[in-house]
Design a protein around this motif. Structure first.
Motif, PDB file in Angstrom:
ATOM      1  N   GLN A   1       0.806  -1.211   0.000  1.00 31.28           N
ATOM      2  CA  GLN A   1       0.000   0.000   0.000  1.00 31.28           C
ATOM      3  C   GLN A   1       0.840   1.262   0.000  1.00 31.28           C
ATOM      4  O   GLN A   1       0.336   2.364  -0.222  1.00 31.28           O
ATOM      5  N   SER A   2       2.138   1.117   0.253  1.00 28.19           N
ATOM      6  CA  SER A   2       3.038   2.259   0.231  1.00 28.19           C
ATOM      7  C   SER A   2       4.451   1.807  -0.073  1.00 28.19           C
ATOM      8  O   SER A   2       4.866   0.715   0.347  1.00 28.19           O
ATOM      9  N   VAL A   3       5.172   2.648  -0.807  1.00 27.56           N
ATOM     10  CA  VAL A   3       6.607   2.426  -1.015  1.00 27.56           C
ATOM     11  C   VAL A   3       7.372   3.680  -0.576  1.00 27.56           C
ATOM     12  O   VAL A   3       8.526   3.867  -0.946  1.00 27.56           O
ATOM     13  N   ASN A   4       6.725   4.498   0.219  1.00 27.98           N
ATOM     14  CA  ASN A   4       7.340   5.719   0.740  1.00 27.98           C
ATOM     15  C   ASN A   4       8.209   5.367   1.948  1.00 27.98           C
ATOM     16  O   ASN A   4       7.681   4.906   2.970  1.00 27.98           O
ATOM     17  N   PRO A   5       9.518   5.556   1.872  1.00 29.82           N
ATOM     18  CA  PRO A   5      10.386   5.206   3.006  1.00 29.82           C
ATOM     19  C   PRO A   5       9.982   5.876   4.311  1.00 29.82           C
ATOM     20  O   PRO A   5      10.230   5.331   5.395  1.00 29.82           O
ATOM     21  N   GLN A   6       9.348   7.046   4.227  1.00 30.80           N
ATOM     22  CA  GLN A   6       8.923   7.736   5.449  1.00 30.80           C
ATOM     23  C   GLN A   6       7.869   6.936   6.219  1.00 30.80           C
ATOM     24  O   GLN A   6       7.749   7.077   7.437  1.00 30.80           O
ATOM     25  N   ASP A   7       7.117   6.092   5.493  1.00 29.89           N
ATOM     26  CA  ASP A   7       6.092   5.286   6.151  1.00 29.89           C
ATOM     27  C   ASP A   7       6.677   4.125   6.945  1.00 29.89           C
ATOM     28  O   ASP A   7       5.951   3.471   7.714  1.00 29.89           O
ATOM     29  N   LEU A   8       7.978   3.846   6.772  1.00 29.63           N
ATOM     30  CA  LEU A   8       8.600   2.779   7.563  1.00 29.63           C
ATOM     31  C   LEU A   8       8.508   3.079   9.057  1.00 29.63           C
ATOM     32  O   LEU A   8       8.487   2.160   9.881  1.00 29.63           O
ATOM     33  N   LYS A   9       8.437   4.352   9.405  1.00 26.95           N
ATOM     34  CA  LYS A   9       8.309   4.757  10.811  1.00 26.95           C
ATOM     35  C   LYS A   9       7.000   4.286  11.432  1.00 26.95           C
ATOM     36  O   LYS A   9       6.857   4.270  12.655  1.00 26.95           O
ATOM     37  N   LYS A  10       6.033   3.912  10.598  1.00 26.95           N
ATOM     38  CA  LYS A  10       4.738   3.456  11.096  1.00 26.95           C
ATOM     39  C   LYS A  10       4.723   1.969  11.426  1.00 26.95           C
ATOM     40  O   LYS A  10       3.830   1.494  12.141  1.00 26.95           O
ATOM     41  N   ALA A  11       5.676   1.214  10.884  1.00 28.03           N
ATOM     42  CA  ALA A  11       5.605  -0.247  10.934  1.00 28.03           C
ATOM     43  C   ALA A  11       5.897  -0.804  12.319  1.00 28.03           C
ATOM     44  O   ALA A  11       6.967  -0.566  12.884  1.00 28.03           O
ATOM     45  N   ASP A  12       4.952  -1.592  12.849  1.00 34.12           N
ATOM     46  CA  ASP A  12       5.164  -2.292  14.121  1.00 34.12           C
ATOM     47  C   ASP A  12       6.065  -3.506  13.936  1.00 34.12           C
ATOM     48  O   ASP A  12       6.785  -3.903  14.851  1.00 34.12           O
ATOM     49  N   ILE A  13       5.960  -4.113  12.752  1.00 38.09           N
ATOM     50  CA  ILE A  13       6.736  -5.312  12.423  1.00 38.09           C
ATOM     51  C   ILE A  13       7.479  -5.045  11.121  1.00 38.09           C
ATOM     52  O   ILE A  13       6.909  -4.500  10.173  1.00 38.09           O
ATOM     53  N   VAL A  14       8.753  -5.420  11.082  1.00 33.19           N
ATOM     54  CA  VAL A  14       9.570  -5.251   9.879  1.00 33.19           C
ATOM     55  C   VAL A  14      10.134  -6.618   9.505  1.00 33.19           C
ATOM     56  O   VAL A  14      10.816  -7.258  10.318  1.00 33.19           O
TER      57      VAL A  14
END
Length: 286
Positions: free
Chosen positions: A53-66
């Protein structure tokens, strides 16, 4: 169970066959999937395909699990260069096929407040790349966890719940050394045998006109990602060599019985193989 992950932000680092498969299945579970790939074109393709749903690196800050679907070198490089892109307190995990000696290197680069749960989903398919992604590969798979004493129990349980939501049937927990020993036998050796069968001097262009299910099954994994498996073989070199020696001993036992026309020994050899195969399938189906 799947409601545990509905709308949950999850990042997938590396969008090849496995990363794409994770992204597809996570999207089906209702997760908000953030994809990251070293090649931006591949990430954009995953977005167009609806896998993320996103490929914006800034959205990585939202991820609970990586989830790192990258070779170990790629995981280490990402943590070193972009660890600050991740959410504080995120739970990180991976899919690397060889585990021994990786944890100390990862721990050195792990940003404060984050936990890294090493894992290995035992699934996949022939070929390579995003185009081969298939979210169904997790159905009834074995999903191995490699706990470390530094891991938080609730984080281990989180990744176990994720594995079940993906479709895993068994989630064994073993040490890194045990994992690599098992994998040398159940994965490294079969790939070695399949590749060796295809590279035999007996191969001819018309071989395909004389094959049945047995040869097709035995050589399925010879459709191999050479660069990936070269890295895996070298990383687990000693254990794979030991399994090759053990396999050679078993093959020599069969050869000796054939050379001496020992029908009883041949029958016993095949009967034991049949018994073990049925035992393995029965145990794995529970």
């Amino acid at each position: 169970m799947n409601s545990d992950f509905k709308n949950r932000p999850v990042a997938v680092i590396g969008l090849g066959l496995m990363g794409g498969s994770f992204a597809e299945r996570l999207t089906e579970l209702g997760c908000f999937v953030i994809g990251f790939n070293r090649t931006e074109e591949t990430a954009e393709q995953a977005l167009r395909m609806g896998l993320v749903q996103s490929v914006n690196p800034q959205d990585l800050k939202k991820a609970d699990i990586v989830i790192f679907c990258t070779p170990v070198k790629g995981t280490l490089a990402f943590l070193k260069e972009h660890g600050d892109w991740l959410k504080e307190g995120a739970v990180l995990t991976d899919i690397a096929g060889v585990k021994d000696h990786n944890w100390p290197r990862i721990r050195e680069l792990l940003p404060p407040g984050m936990d890294f749960i090493s894992a290995h989903p035992m699934c996949g398919r022939e070929g390579a790349g995003l185009a081969q992604a298939d979210g169904t590969i997790f159905n009834n798979c074995n999903y191995v966890l490699i706990p470390e004493k530094e891991n938080e129990p609730e984080h281990l349980e989180l990744i176990a719940r994720l594995a079940r939501a993906l479709g895993a049937k068994h989630i064994p927990r073993v040490t890194a050394e045990e994992h690599d020993r098992f994998i040398a036998y159940t994965s490294g050796l079969p790939h070695a045998v399949a590749a060796s069968l295809m590279n035999s001097e007996s191969y001819e262009k018309d071989t395909g006109m004389f094959i049945g299910g047995s040869f097709t099954d035995a050589t399925r994994v010879a459709d191999i990602n050479g660069r990936l498996w070269t890295s895996l073989f070298l990383s687990n070199r000693d254990k794979i060599l030991a399994e090759m020696d053990s396999f050679q001993e078993s093959l020599c036992k069969l050869r000796k019985a054939l050379e001496t026309e020992d029908a009883e020994a041949l029958c016993e050899f095949f009967a034991e193989a049949r018994r073990r195969r049925r035992e393995m399938i029965h145990h794995g189906s529970r």
